[in-house]
Design a protein around this motif. Structure first.
Motif, PDB file in Angstrom:
ATOM      1  N   CYS A  43      45.084  29.322  38.179  1.00 66.23           N
ATOM      2  CA  CYS A  43      45.207  29.997  36.878  1.00 66.23           C
ATOM      3  C   CYS A  43      45.303  28.930  35.790  1.00 66.23           C
ATOM      4  O   CYS A  43      45.847  27.844  36.012  1.00 66.23           O
ATOM      5  N   HIS A  44      44.797  29.260  34.615  1.00 70.62           N
ATOM      6  CA  HIS A  44      44.913  28.306  33.492  1.00 70.62           C
ATOM      7  C   HIS A  44      46.377  27.991  33.208  1.00 70.62           C
ATOM      8  O   HIS A  44      46.711  26.891  32.748  1.00 70.62           O
ATOM      9  N   SER A  45      47.274  28.933  33.499  1.00 65.79           N
ATOM     10  CA  SER A  45      48.705  28.686  33.311  1.00 65.79           C
ATOM     11  C   SER A  45      49.177  27.518  34.167  1.00 65.79           C
ATOM     12  O   SER A  45      50.082  26.767  33.763  1.00 65.79           O
ATOM     13  N   ASP A  46      48.603  27.370  35.359  1.00 60.40           N
ATOM     14  CA  ASP A  46      48.959  26.241  36.217  1.00 60.40           C
ATOM     15  C   ASP A  46      48.688  24.925  35.495  1.00 60.40           C
ATOM     16  O   ASP A  46      49.497  23.993  35.536  1.00 60.40           O
ATOM     17  N   HIS A  52      48.249  24.437  32.129  1.00 54.85           N
ATOM     18  CA  HIS A  52      49.146  24.283  30.974  1.00 54.85           C
ATOM     19  C   HIS A  52      50.505  23.746  31.415  1.00 54.85           C
ATOM     20  O   HIS A  52      51.074  22.853  30.785  1.00 54.85           O
ATOM     21  N   THR A  53      51.029  24.312  32.508  1.00 56.53           N
ATOM     22  CA  THR A  53      52.359  23.925  32.974  1.00 56.53           C
ATOM     23  C   THR A  53      52.371  22.496  33.479  1.00 56.53           C
ATOM     24  O   THR A  53      53.203  21.672  33.062  1.00 56.53           O
ATOM     25  N   TRP A  77      53.426  23.613  27.792  1.00 61.13           N
ATOM     26  CA  TRP A  77      54.295  24.742  27.465  1.00 61.13           C
ATOM     27  C   TRP A  77      55.776  24.377  27.498  1.00 61.13           C
ATOM     28  O   TRP A  77      56.628  25.241  27.563  1.00 61.13           O
ATOM     29  N   CYS A 114      53.455  36.264  39.662  1.00 55.27           N
ATOM     30  CA  CYS A 114      54.018  35.257  38.761  1.00 55.27           C
ATOM     31  C   CYS A 114      55.539  35.163  38.766  1.00 55.27           C
ATOM     32  O   CYS A 114      56.101  34.280  38.119  1.00 55.27           O
ATOM     33  N   CYS A 132      47.655  37.649  39.188  1.00 61.00           N
ATOM     34  CA  CYS A 132      47.916  37.205  37.816  1.00 61.00           C
ATOM     35  C   CYS A 132      46.841  37.744  36.884  1.00 61.00           C
ATOM     36  O   CYS A 132      47.103  38.563  36.029  1.00 61.00           O
ATOM     37  N   THR A 185      47.597  40.854  34.497  1.00 61.32           N
ATOM     38  CA  THR A 185      47.707  40.445  33.098  1.00 61.32           C
ATOM     39  C   THR A 185      46.779  41.256  32.207  1.00 61.32           C
ATOM     40  O   THR A 185      47.096  41.514  31.038  1.00 61.32           O
ATOM     41  N   SER A 203      42.636  31.085  25.629  1.00 62.14           N
ATOM     42  CA  SER A 203      43.828  30.254  25.391  1.00 62.14           C
ATOM     43  C   SER A 203      43.515  29.171  24.375  1.00 62.14           C
ATOM     44  O   SER A 203      43.778  27.991  24.588  1.00 62.14           O
ATOM     45  N   SER A 239      52.608  40.382  28.508  1.00 61.43           N
ATOM     46  CA  SER A 239      52.782  39.472  29.634  1.00 61.43           C
ATOM     47  C   SER A 239      52.131  40.095  30.871  1.00 61.43           C
ATOM     48  O   SER A 239      51.210  40.906  30.765  1.00 61.43           O
TER      49      SER A 239
END
Length: 360
Positions: A52-55, A57-58, A63, A100, A169, A173, A257, A303
């Protein structure tokens, strides 16, 4: 054997994984520790983990502060290997998933309403969260994971196993805001961006019965979008798009994003229309309040969904034959996959084969 002797004989559960040691280092093979299976816990042998793109970013610290070394991944499917003595919802051999979050207080009003993602005390994320025992949660780029049964989902057999992980996710989402804002027959829905999130939004909105339009920078993915269920496809690099579609949509799902010129997109909303952000750019998004006054427009965020809604999403996808478009990779391709995600060079979600998590 007395209890103290039994405790002495217990060994921490170490599993192969991939982790990053800093915001600038690549992900590398390692081992991480999983807790013993408690009375309410489920031990899962991971089969596939989505990227995931969240991975990204983190891991890259975009973030906020990160507790390195960290194993990410919150799109997880696998098979139940062991259950605790009090587990009633899952059994050994079941096909399950984890999204998540892996815990919440389960006592606040939001949790009691089935909206654990909005836990008033803060839900515990699948990675980089502080768990109930004080340890830092480690995610699904690994061989096994231990999760409280309440946060383990049933994955229907009709969803292809190797494609199911991104639903935990990307699927929820996009399903959650489409569900909350009543996408369906008679509603015109626009999806901004046709990436990992956007392609799921198109498939789900189409299955709900809405008239779906994709708004993408170019027309390069138009054929894909139409095959997925979009009724219309427009390029946002063409200024005529915003003039032609002015006051057209009841709901806009923004999946990108990156910063957008919000005034132009908000102008596409009809009376009482809503634009919902599910993409999360690290930069602040400027908004002119006067833009909202016309047509009583709303600008919102959403979310993931709660556990009940996530199971509802999985069942909906099974019923309607919905699955993500994926590219299966091995663990040693993760860093390359990250760069390809950032370059929009994936159609449309990377999934890691967990069998390839090699020993450190």
């Amino acid at each position: 054997m007395d209890a103290s002797a039994s405790t002495l004989l217990r060994r921490p559960m170490h599993v192969n994984a991939y982790a990053a040691s800093s915001a600038t280092s690549p992900l590398e093979p390692t081992t991480i520790e999983r807790r013993d299976v408690g009375p309410k816990d489920v031990l899962i042998d991971i089969a596939y983990a989505g990227i995931c793109h969240s991975d990204i970013h983190t891991i890259r610290g975009e973030w906020g502060d990160v507790p390195y070394p960290l194993t990410v991944g919150h799109e997880i499917v696998g098979t139940v290997a062991e259950v605790g003595s009090e587990v009633t919802s899952h059994k050994v051999g079941d096909r399950v998933g984890v999204g998540c979050m892996v815990n919440s207080c389960r006592e606040c009003d939001n949790c009691l309403a089935g909206e654990e993602q909005y836990c008033e005390k803060g839900n515990i994320g699948t990675y980089a969260g502080k768990d109930v025992d004080g340890t830092i949660t480690q995610g699904g780029y690994s061989e096994r994971i231990v999760v409280d049964e309440h946060f383990v989902l049933r994955v229907p057999e009709s969803i292809p196993y190797e494609k199911a992980a991104p639903l935990l996710c990307a699927g929820i989402t996009t399903y959650s805001p489409l569900n909350h804002w009543n996408a369906g027959p008679g509603k015109k829905v626009a999806v901004v961006g046709l990436g990992g999130l956007g392609h799921m939004a198109v498939k789900i909105a189409h299955a709900m019965g809405a008239e779906v339009t994709v708004l993408s920078q170019t027309l390069s993915k138009k054929d894909d979008g139409l095959k997925m269920g979009a009724d219309h496809y427009y390029a946002t690099k063409d200024d005529e798009t915003f003039e032609k579609l002015k006051k057209s949509f009841d709901l806009i799902i923004n999946t990108v994003s990156a910063p957008l010129e919000l005034r132009k997109y908000l102008g596409l909303l009809t009376l009482n229309g809503t634009m919902v952000n599910v993409g999360a750019p690290p930069e602040p998004l400027p908004i002119q309040v006067f833009t909202l006054f016309t047509n009583r427009r709303s600008f919102a965020g959403s979310s993931i969904g709660g556990i009940r809604e996530t199971q509802e999403m999985l069942d909906f996808c099974a019923e309607h034959g919905i699955a993500p478009e994926t590219e299966l990779i091995s663990a040693d391709q993760i860093n390359e996959a990250y760069e390809r995600v950032l370059n929009s060079d994936v159609r449309y979600r990377f999934v890691i084969d967990a069998k390839t998590f090699a020993p450190a």
